[in-house]
Design an enzyme around this catalytic site. Structure first.
Site: not given
Ligand code: ADP
Length: 543
Positions: A69, A102-103, A408
């Site tokens: 993550d 988020t990546t 998530d």
């Protein structure tokens, strides 16, 4: 350095602060900032997508985290550089607002920085680059809206939601159980969702974990799980139709303070004291069971949940009077129990009345494995809106990573309930936007067109990273997918990361939420613009 004297003639040294500082100006500052931003983004690039690598991070006190993550990796990386910290913030804001992607947001920001480096070297002013990026991001976001689709689901048709959550989970370590975890996440969100107002309060979903068992044993409990056990081993393990007194006052006689003096010099005196103490408990237990005002009319709490402890004497008495009790329950849990059971938290015994009792269909204690680990399940509550996801797994690291992945998935389901538009993943949306932005660049008369074109190239870097991470030839794969999109006018062609035999992301069921993707583009552009506008960096010297 200079020597000076104060009014009494005492010497002191003046150190000029400016001499101690390192200063970078103009293009040098921008280039240094871009380089640090790109360094961070490069770390995350290999973690993107279903075949992305995981990172292992060790904290100074030896705690190990293995994760995929983006937000967590950056959070635990402990970066020093201020620009790198901006990217950490970037990932955090995506996590905060959307909870997923988020990546991707950091990879996109890194690509934008890389492109701007080339533009600066060609002599284009940073402000023009920033303006070009802004225009391009608006075009891309509008285009996303055009290619988005509405996503149908209902209380009785949760399958589409489950499939979307599966996409999110497929890139995580826990993808072995993605189907069951996605179902759990969706059912949890549906249990607490207010479909009319399109709102989901994620606070009502508690995620608990306990080492042991298998990941497959992870379950959804329609109620609250408390990591506590009955205070006495002989108390009943199962209570049906429980009426719960939720107390925040200690179940103890008042302890003598240091300024009090108790003189006990005879056996009789000691016995009187003991008797009084016992009486005190008796009254307390009686109050819980019977209710203080309605003396003998039985209102009957059948379970006491207490934030504080009670000593052995009280415990023994509770057991004898057949009033099961749980002690040392944390404030957050207490609050959740109160919400779920429709009870009130009672801070003083005197205030305990029958209306304030919480109601639950079943409270049971369950033992795990061969250890003495026990947990308390509070189920079939009066107000069934609070649920708990109970994660099992081989070790602490798996449980922590599962918690993050479930978070998530919960966020994705929540976002879809708020706004049910989706775009397809696997880089297909980025490629489609890139084609659109590229076309728009040609129509722009000013220098900005270079920046707009560079933005299109940066968008391509997301599918390229996906291809690279899946062991495919990045440039070859991208160009063939792009030409297929243009030829077939099909916006859903993306990178076939899992070698499923088709490029069409609709067939592969790889979705992302529209607001998530738009937010990624907005946030990445904002941060890059901010970095480009810094032309003077003054920092303390390292010496
Ligand atoms: P993030 O933290 O940004 O969500 P992930 O590692 O979860 O990063 O990767 C998300 C990216 O992987 C998205 O671009 C998504 O479209 C893509 N993706 C996820 N599953 C698949 C799949 N099965 N095939 C192709 N792409 C996928």
């Amino acid at each position: 350095m200079a020597l000076a004297f104060d009014e009494f003639g005492r010497p002191f040294v003046i150190i000029k602060e400016q001499d101690q500082k390192v200063r970078l100006r103009g293009l040098d500052a921008q280039k240094a900032n871009i380089a640090s931003g790109m360094a961070v983004s490069r770390i995350l690039r290999t973690s993107l997508g279903p075949k992305g690598m995981d990172k292992m991070l060790q904290s100074p006190d030896g705690d190990v985290t293995i994760t995929n993550d983006g937000a967590t990796i950056l959070e635990k990386m402990d970066v020093d550089n201020q620009i790198a910290k901006l990217l950490v913030e970037l990932s955090r804001s995506q996590d905060y607002e959307i909870g997923d992607g988020t990546t991707g947001v950091v990879v996109l920001a890194g690509a934008l920085l890389e492109q701007s480096q080339k533009l600066l070297e060609r002599g284009i002013h940073p402000i023009r680059v920033a303006e070009g990026y802004e225009t391009a991001s608006r075009i891309a976001v509008e285009h996303l809206e055009k290619i988005s689709q509405k996503f149908d689901f209902g209380v009785n048709n949760i399958e589409p939601l489950v499939r979307t959550c599966m996409t999110t989970l497929s890139s995580k370590i826990v993808n072995r159980c993605k189907r069951s975890l996605a179902e759990i996440a969706v059912k949890a969100v549906m249990a607490v969702a207010d479909l009319e107002r399109r709102d989901v309060n994620l606070d009502l979903i508690k995620v608990e974990g306990k080492v042991g068992g298998k990941l497959e044993d992870t379950e959804l409990i329609h109620g609250i799980l408390v990591d506590k056990e009955m205070s006495h081993p002989q108390m009943p393990k199962q209570i049906e139709d429980a009426k719960i007194a939720i107390l925040t006052c200690p179940f103890e006689p008042p302890k003598p303070k240091t300024k009090h003096k108790v003189d006990i010099d005879t056996v009789e005196k000691f016995q009187t004291l003991r008797k009084q103490e016992q009486q005190y408990f008796d009254v307390m237990v009686q109050k819980c069971k019977v209710g203080c005002r309605l003396l003998y009319e039985d209102v009957g709490a059948t379970l006491v949940i207490c934030q504080w402890g009670f000593d052995d004497e009280a415990n023994h008495l509770l057991m004898h009077r057949n009033l099961p009790a749980v002690r040392w329950v944390g404030g957050v849990e207490l609050e959740l129990i109160a919400i779920a059971t429709g009870g009130r938290i009672v801070p003083r015994f005197q205030e305990l009345t029958p209306e304030k009792l919480g109601k639950a269909g079943l409270v049971r204690e369950k033992a795990f494995g061969t250890t003495k680990d026990r947990m308390l399940y509070v189920e079939h509550c009066a107000n069934s809106r609070a649920v708990t996801i109970f994660i099992r797994g081989g070790n602490k690291m798996i449980i922590e990573e599962t918690k993050r992945s479930i978070h998530d998935a919960l966020c994705v389901a929540r976002n879809l309930i708020r706004n049910n538009s989706i775009v397809y993943g696997g880089g297909s949306a980025e490629i489609s936007c890139s084609v659109c932005v590229e076309a728009a660049a040609d129509k722009h008369p000013g220098v900005e067109q270079y920046a707009i074109r560079a933005f299109a190239d940066a968008l391509d870097s997301v599918p390229m990273a996906l291809a690279e991470n899946s062991g495919l030839q990045p440039i070859e794969t991208l160009s063939s997918v792009k030409s297929q999109q243009i030829k077939e006018n099909n916006h859903y062609c993306g990178i076939d990361c899992n070698d499923a035999g088709t490029n069409d992301m609709r067939e592969q069921n790889v979705f992302e939420t529209l607001i998530g993707k738009q937010q990624q583009i907005f946030l990445a552009t904002q941060v890059v613009k901010m970095i480009l506008k810094i032309d003077d960096v003054i920092s303390p010297s390292e010496y």
